[in-house]
Design an enzyme around this catalytic site. Structure first.
Site, PDB file in Angstrom:
ATOM      1  CD  GLN A   1      17.921 -27.358  -0.999  1.00 12.46           C
ATOM      2  OE1 GLN A   1      17.411 -26.332  -1.437  1.00 12.46           O
ATOM      3  NE2 GLN A   1      19.173 -27.405  -0.589  1.00 12.46           N
TER       4      GLN A   1
ATOM      5  CG  ASP B   1      19.955 -24.519  -8.073  1.00 15.44           C
ATOM      6  OD1 ASP B   1      20.398 -23.485  -7.543  1.00 15.44           O
ATOM      7  OD2 ASP B   1      19.570 -25.506  -7.429  1.00 15.44           O
TER       8      ASP B   1
ATOM      9  CE  LYS C   1      18.576 -22.780  -1.878  1.00 15.73           C
ATOM     10  NZ  LYS C   1      18.773 -24.184  -2.180  1.00 15.73           N
TER      11      LYS C   1
END
Ligand code: NAD
Length: 279
Positions: free
Chosen positions: A92, A115, A49
């Site tokens: 995460q 997300d 990322k």
């Protein structure tokens, strides 16, 4: 083989498109990834990322905690929510078991939830309202669109997770697909997969789908990532390429699309933020 769906190719095209848009901005966008614990795969994903965020021209921060109290972590997220220099926040996954995943994900402000995993974003997705779409489902739809696959077909999704199968079900329904969603309790999986014009598999079991479970001409999207003997495999056995009209390889199919979709979501979060400011 000319029936490969090339995720890297589509990703690279999208990187160029996005870089051009980001280059024109006066503001510098910032993505923050929050990670807890020492999951090895997560470390690799976070560095991926970072690599792509920097390539696009974003700032990148990894807020890492070896261990942290749930309430402390939520306080940290709330600080980031209020910080106007932060565009997007992701938590995460997986989080260590002692933390309540749902509570933590939902403490991210929906407008910074790049997300697309907060309840707020999911409800909007179901209701077909403007929202941030989870990265893997978004990347899969982008791939199918790039290869001009007609979605008004019989689609079978294997795997019903909140990360992949479930949002994908709704996104494809909005595109008028006729969908069967299969999971670990589905009986006679083969009878169902054999009927699919498009088969999407997101389970995490190497070789779950074999050549005898598909029909000739099917389009296959293999989301699975399985590590064995130092290599990465999908959920679909490689000989399915012989019957499929189009199929994603693993690696090199869905994975690259997930990362670029995240980068696109950061840009969208920025645009949405601007819209709200001008109201
Ligand atoms: P998950 O464990 O949350 O969900 C797995 C799903 O598979 C569940 O819905 C379960 O019911 C179903 N399932 C389990 N065994 C089954 C069986 N025998 N038959 C049919 N269904 C079965 O996993 P997830 O987070 O959705 O991820 C699935 C896979 O996709 C994993 O390998 C993961 O690493 C991979 N993944 C890849 C990307 C990417 O960018 N390429 C992104 C997300 C997940």
């Amino acid at each position: 083989m000319n029936n490969i769906i090339d995720g890297k190719l589509v990703r690279d095209l999208k990187i160029e498109e996005l870089k051009n848009k980001v280059n024109k901005l006066q503001d510098k966008l910032t993505l923050v990834v929050i990670s807890v614990g020492d999951d090895e795969a997560s470390r690799v994903y976070v560095s991926q990322k970072e690599k792509f965020a920097l390539k696009i021209g974003y700032n990148f921060k990894n807020l890492h905690f070896d261990e942290i109290d749930e309430s402390e972590l939520i306080k940290e997220i709330e600080k980031l929510n209020k910080d106007s220099s932060i565009t997007g926040i992701i938590v995460q996954l997986p989080l260590p078991e002692y933390l309540d995943k749902n509570k933590i994900i939902n403490s991210v402000s929906p407008s910074k939830d790049v997300d697309g995993l907060t309840n707020n974003n999911f409800l909007k997705l179901i209701k077909k309202e403007e929202c941030i779409i989870p990265c893997t489902p978004k990347g899969i739809i982008s791939l199918l669109d790039y290869y001009k696959v007609d979605l008004q077909k019989r689609i079978v999704i294997v795997g019903r997770s909140e990360l992949v199968g479930l949002p994908l079900f709704h996104l494809l329904l909005h595109r008028n697909a006729t969908i069967t969603l299969c999971h670990s309790k589905t009986n006679n999986l083969k009878e169902i997969t054999k009927d699919a014009d498009i088969l999407i598999v997101a389970v995490g079991k190497k070789g779950l789908i074999t050549k005898d479970m598909i029909k000739t001409g099917v389009v296959i999207i293999d989301v699975g990532i399985n590590r064995a003997d130092g290599k990465i495999y999908g959920d679909v056995s490689e000989d399915c390429f012989e019957k499929a009209s189009l199929m994603t390889p693993v690696p090199g199919g869905v994975g690259p699309m997930t990362v670029i979709s995240l980068m696109e979501n950061v840009y969208l979060a920025y645009e949405k933020g601007l819209k709200n400011e001008s109201r």
